[in-house]
Design a protein around this motif. Structure first.
Motif, PDB file in Angstrom:
ATOM      1  N   ARG A 154      13.668   0.862   9.707  1.00  0.00           N
ATOM      2  CA  ARG A 154      13.464   0.502   8.124  1.00  0.00           C
ATOM      3  C   ARG A 154      12.047   0.535   7.990  1.00  0.00           C
ATOM      4  NH1 ARG A 154      16.426  -4.864   6.390  1.00  0.00           N
ATOM      5  NH2 ARG A 154      15.482  -4.084   4.535  1.00  0.00           N
ATOM      6  N   LEU A 155      11.709   0.581   6.423  1.00  0.00           N
ATOM      7  CA  LEU A 155      10.419   0.594   6.130  1.00  0.00           C
ATOM      8  C   LEU A 155      10.091  -0.878   5.681  1.00  0.00           C
ATOM      9  CD1 LEU A 155       7.686   2.139   5.218  1.00  0.00           C
ATOM     10  CD2 LEU A 155       9.244   2.880   3.124  1.00  0.00           C
ATOM     11  N   TYR A 156       8.723  -1.296   5.995  1.00  0.00           N
ATOM     12  CA  TYR A 156       8.526  -2.585   5.198  1.00  0.00           C
ATOM     13  C   TYR A 156       7.449  -2.630   4.585  1.00  0.00           C
ATOM     14  CZ  TYR A 156      12.223  -4.743   8.091  1.00  0.00           C
ATOM     15  OH  TYR A 156      13.552  -4.953   8.640  1.00  0.00           O
ATOM     16  N   PHE A 157       6.963  -3.254   3.468  1.00  0.00           N
ATOM     17  CA  PHE A 157       5.773  -3.308   2.739  1.00  0.00           C
ATOM     18  C   PHE A 157       4.977  -4.321   3.472  1.00  0.00           C
ATOM     19  CE2 PHE A 157       3.225  -5.571  -0.222  1.00  0.00           C
ATOM     20  CZ  PHE A 157       2.514  -4.836  -0.553  1.00  0.00           C
ATOM     21  N   GLY A 158       3.741  -3.982   3.703  1.00  0.00           N
ATOM     22  CA  GLY A 158       2.740  -5.173   4.329  1.00  0.00           C
ATOM     23  C   GLY A 158       2.141  -5.952   3.317  1.00  0.00           C
ATOM     24  N   GLU A 159       1.005  -5.224   2.808  1.00  0.00           N
ATOM     25  CA  GLU A 159       0.097  -5.709   1.786  1.00  0.00           C
ATOM     26  C   GLU A 159      -0.745  -4.813   1.183  1.00  0.00           C
ATOM     27  OE1 GLU A 159      -2.477  -8.274   4.150  1.00  0.00           O
ATOM     28  OE2 GLU A 159      -3.585  -6.566   5.018  1.00  0.00           O
ATOM     29  N   MET A 160      -1.293  -5.295  -0.103  1.00  0.00           N
ATOM     30  CA  MET A 160      -2.313  -4.523  -0.549  1.00  0.00           C
ATOM     31  C   MET A 160      -3.650  -5.029  -0.485  1.00  0.00           C
ATOM     32  SD  MET A 160      -0.163  -3.656  -4.199  1.00  0.00           S
ATOM     33  CE  MET A 160      -1.439  -2.725  -5.058  1.00  0.00           C
ATOM     34  N   THR A 161      -4.637  -4.318   0.103  1.00  0.00           N
ATOM     35  CA  THR A 161      -5.941  -4.821   0.381  1.00  0.00           C
ATOM     36  C   THR A 161      -6.988  -4.173  -0.554  1.00  0.00           C
ATOM     37  OG1 THR A 161      -5.292  -5.264   2.712  1.00  0.00           O
ATOM     38  CG2 THR A 161      -7.677  -4.960   2.123  1.00  0.00           C
ATOM     39  N   PHE A 162      -7.863  -4.865  -1.332  1.00  0.00           N
ATOM     40  CA  PHE A 162      -8.493  -4.331  -2.247  1.00  0.00           C
ATOM     41  C   PHE A 162     -10.003  -4.506  -1.830  1.00  0.00           C
ATOM     42  CE2 PHE A 162      -4.842  -5.745  -4.692  1.00  0.00           C
ATOM     43  CZ  PHE A 162      -4.795  -4.793  -5.397  1.00  0.00           C
ATOM     44  N   SER A 163     -10.273  -5.067  -0.611  1.00  0.00           N
ATOM     45  CA  SER A 163     -11.730  -4.749  -0.244  1.00  0.00           C
ATOM     46  C   SER A 163     -11.626  -5.080   1.482  1.00  0.00           C
ATOM     47  CB  SER A 163     -12.792  -5.807  -0.829  1.00  0.00           C
ATOM     48  OG  SER A 163     -12.244  -7.069  -0.129  1.00  0.00           O
ATOM     49  N   ALA A 164     -11.112  -3.725   2.063  1.00  0.00           N
ATOM     50  CA  ALA A 164     -10.866  -3.832   3.294  1.00  0.00           C
ATOM     51  C   ALA A 164     -12.160  -4.358   4.237  1.00  0.00           C
ATOM     52  CB  ALA A 164     -10.524  -2.260   3.957  1.00  0.00           C
ATOM     53  N   TYR A 165     -12.052  -5.224   4.840  1.00  0.00           N
ATOM     54  CA  TYR A 165     -13.129  -5.778   5.749  1.00  0.00           C
ATOM     55  C   TYR A 165     -14.472  -5.907   5.019  1.00  0.00           C
ATOM     56  CZ  TYR A 165     -15.140  -6.535  10.361  1.00  0.00           C
ATOM     57  OH  TYR A 165     -15.949  -7.130  11.560  1.00  0.00           O
ATOM     58  N   GLY A 166     -14.169  -6.397   3.798  1.00  0.00           N
ATOM     59  CA  GLY A 166     -15.492  -6.542   2.898  1.00  0.00           C
ATOM     60  C   GLY A 166     -16.512  -5.442   3.072  1.00  0.00           C
ATOM     61  N   GLY A 167     -15.672  -4.083   2.893  1.00  0.00           N
ATOM     62  CA  GLY A 167     -16.563  -3.111   3.061  1.00  0.00           C
ATOM     63  C   GLY A 167     -17.415  -2.796   4.095  1.00  0.00           C
ATOM     64  N   LYS A 168     -17.179  -3.598   5.078  1.00  0.00           N
ATOM     65  CA  LYS A 168     -18.025  -3.303   6.398  1.00  0.00           C
ATOM     66  C   LYS A 168     -17.310  -2.752   7.722  1.00  0.00           C
ATOM     67  CE  LYS A 168     -18.648  -7.852   6.561  1.00  0.00           C
ATOM     68  NZ  LYS A 168     -18.628  -8.915   6.714  1.00  0.00           N
ATOM     69  N   MET A 169     -16.731  -1.477   7.219  1.00  0.00           N
ATOM     70  CA  MET A 169     -15.707  -0.860   8.275  1.00  0.00           C
ATOM     71  C   MET A 169     -16.581   0.054   8.897  1.00  0.00           C
ATOM     72  SD  MET A 169     -12.783   0.237   5.132  1.00  0.00           S
ATOM     73  CE  MET A 169     -14.172   0.905   3.835  1.00  0.00           C
TER      74      MET A 169
END
Length: 187
Positions: free
Chosen positions: A153-168
């Motif tokens: 099955r497919l599961y939704f996890g989350e929506m992230t609007f600032s991944a790692y505070g932009g320090k990727m």
């Protein structure tokens, strides 16, 4: 609900189950100002809560469920960051295009994130993930939409609007510029 990495797996039937220890760990995590630590200050405005969910079935007796993180720009999925073999302080990653072609030169190994040295098979629900990510991300200049596959099955996890505070630091500077070039901010 206000941080990252504080998941506690609980198996009450395990001889290692220690309720008091789990409660102390979660109480400590509730006090942590995650938004302050990572420069994502909106997290500090979220009422802190503990969420309990049923554990999804692990594939083939593995240690973790693959995580598919789709970077989207106003309803347009751009790339997928696949995370597999998660353990404390370690995860293997690889970035793919929406056609599941690896994007060479996108990933950088760090102490925590290790570039996967082999291709992954595409997720069974790839088209459904991309369709859902497109719908969910419409109207947002940039957002990462996360999914899991477990038990067929497919599961939704989350929506992230600032991944790692932009320090990727797990992506190359060139790839970060490419991603940033996709974001069209409203005037």
């Amino acid at each position: 609900n206000h941080d990252s990495g504080s998941t506690v797996l609980v198996d009450k039937s395990s001889p290692d189950f220690e309720r008091d220890s789990i409660c102390k760990t979660l109480e400590r995590k509730l006090k942590r100002r995650f938004g302050y630590v990572n420069g994502e200050f909106f997290y500090d405005r979220i009422p802190r809560r503990i969420l309990a969910e049923t554990l999804l079935p692990l594939p083939g007796g593995g240690d973790s469920i693959p995580d598919y993180k789709i970077w989207c720009f106003d309803g347009r999925p751009y790339c997928i960051w696949a995370c597999v073999n998660r353990k404390a302080g370690h995860v293997e990653v690889r970035t793919y295009g929406t056609d599941w072609t690896p994007i060479e030169g996108a990933d950088v190994s760090t102490e925590h994130y290790h570039t996967l040295d082999r291709p992954l098979p595409p997720p069974a629900h790839l088209s459904e993930m991309l369709e859902a990510a497109a719908r969910l991300s419409k109207g947002f200049p940039e957002v990462r939409v996360d999914f899991y596959e477990a038990g067929g099955r497919l599961y939704f996890g989350e929506m992230t609007f600032s991944a790692y505070g932009g320090k990727m630091d797990f992506h190359t500077p060139q790839f970060l510029l490419e991603l940033g070039g996709q974001c069209k901010l409203p005037l």
